[in-house]
Design a protein around this motif. Structure first.
Motif, short mmCIF file in Angstrom:
data_model
loop_
_atom_site.label_atom_id
_atom_site.label_comp_id
_atom_site.label_asym_id
_atom_site.label_seq_id
_atom_site.Cartn_x
_atom_site.Cartn_y
_atom_site.Cartn_z
N ASP A 60 0.49 -87.02 28.18
CA ASP A 60 -0.15 -87.86 29.86
C ASP A 60 -0.57 -88.89 28.79
O ASP A 60 -0.91 -90.55 29.22
CB ASP A 60 -1.69 -87.43 30.42
CG ASP A 60 -0.62 -86.03 31.25
OD1 ASP A 60 -1.64 -85.15 31.97
OD2 ASP A 60 0.31 -86.80 32.14
N SER A 61 -0.88 -88.22 27.52
CA SER A 61 -1.94 -89.24 26.59
C SER A 61 -1.08 -91.30 25.75
O SER A 61 -1.27 -91.70 25.67
CB SER A 61 -2.09 -89.17 25.24
OG SER A 61 -1.12 -88.00 24.40
N LYS A 95 2.11 -91.36 28.02
CA LYS A 95 2.77 -92.42 29.08
C LYS A 95 2.70 -93.65 29.62
O LYS A 95 1.33 -93.59 29.45
CB LYS A 95 2.44 -91.03 30.32
CG LYS A 95 3.60 -90.93 31.59
CD LYS A 95 3.21 -90.35 32.52
CE LYS A 95 3.84 -88.51 31.81
NZ LYS A 95 3.46 -87.11 33.21
#
Length: 118
Positions: free
Chosen positions: A62-63, A65
């Motif tokens: 997520d960091s 994306k």
């Protein structure tokens, strides 16, 4: 045995871009997936991104994306990690790793330093 060689990395100001390369050699016929991990100072190694070797699937933490893009060149047996809009938190040693017939990341590159200054 699979040998993993990395290149790229370096220093960049926040908001800049870098590209990492990872080339596999040796017993590559049963490569399943190639991944990138990173380890910042005083931090644990963390997953960044991965790509299936025999399909189009890509995966991202997520960091990263929306900022990082993983891609592959099958004839060259090379995977790229394009890193855009870099942040100081992206600083660390980046490792490329290959999963083979055991579907586990058994083969690791030497690591390459990425430093993002604010």
């Amino acid at each position: 045995q699979v040998h993993v060689a990395q290149s790229g990395g370096g220093w960049v100001q926040a908001g800049g871009s870098l590209r990492l390369s990872c080339t596999a050699s040796g017993d590559t016929f049963d490569m399943f997936q190639v991944g990138w991990f990173r380890q910042g100072e005083m931090k644990e190694r963390e997953y960044v991104a991965a790509i299936r070797w025999d399909a189009g699937n890509t995966y991202y933490a997520d960091s990263v994306k929306g900022r990082f893009t993983i891609s592959k060149d099958i004839p060259a047996k090379t995977v790229y990690l394009q890193m855009d809009r870099l942040e100081p938190e992206d600083t660390g040693v980046y490792y490329c790793t290959v999963a083979g017939a055991r579907y586990e990341y058994d083969y690791w590159g030497q690591g390459t330093q990425v430093t993002v200054s604010s």
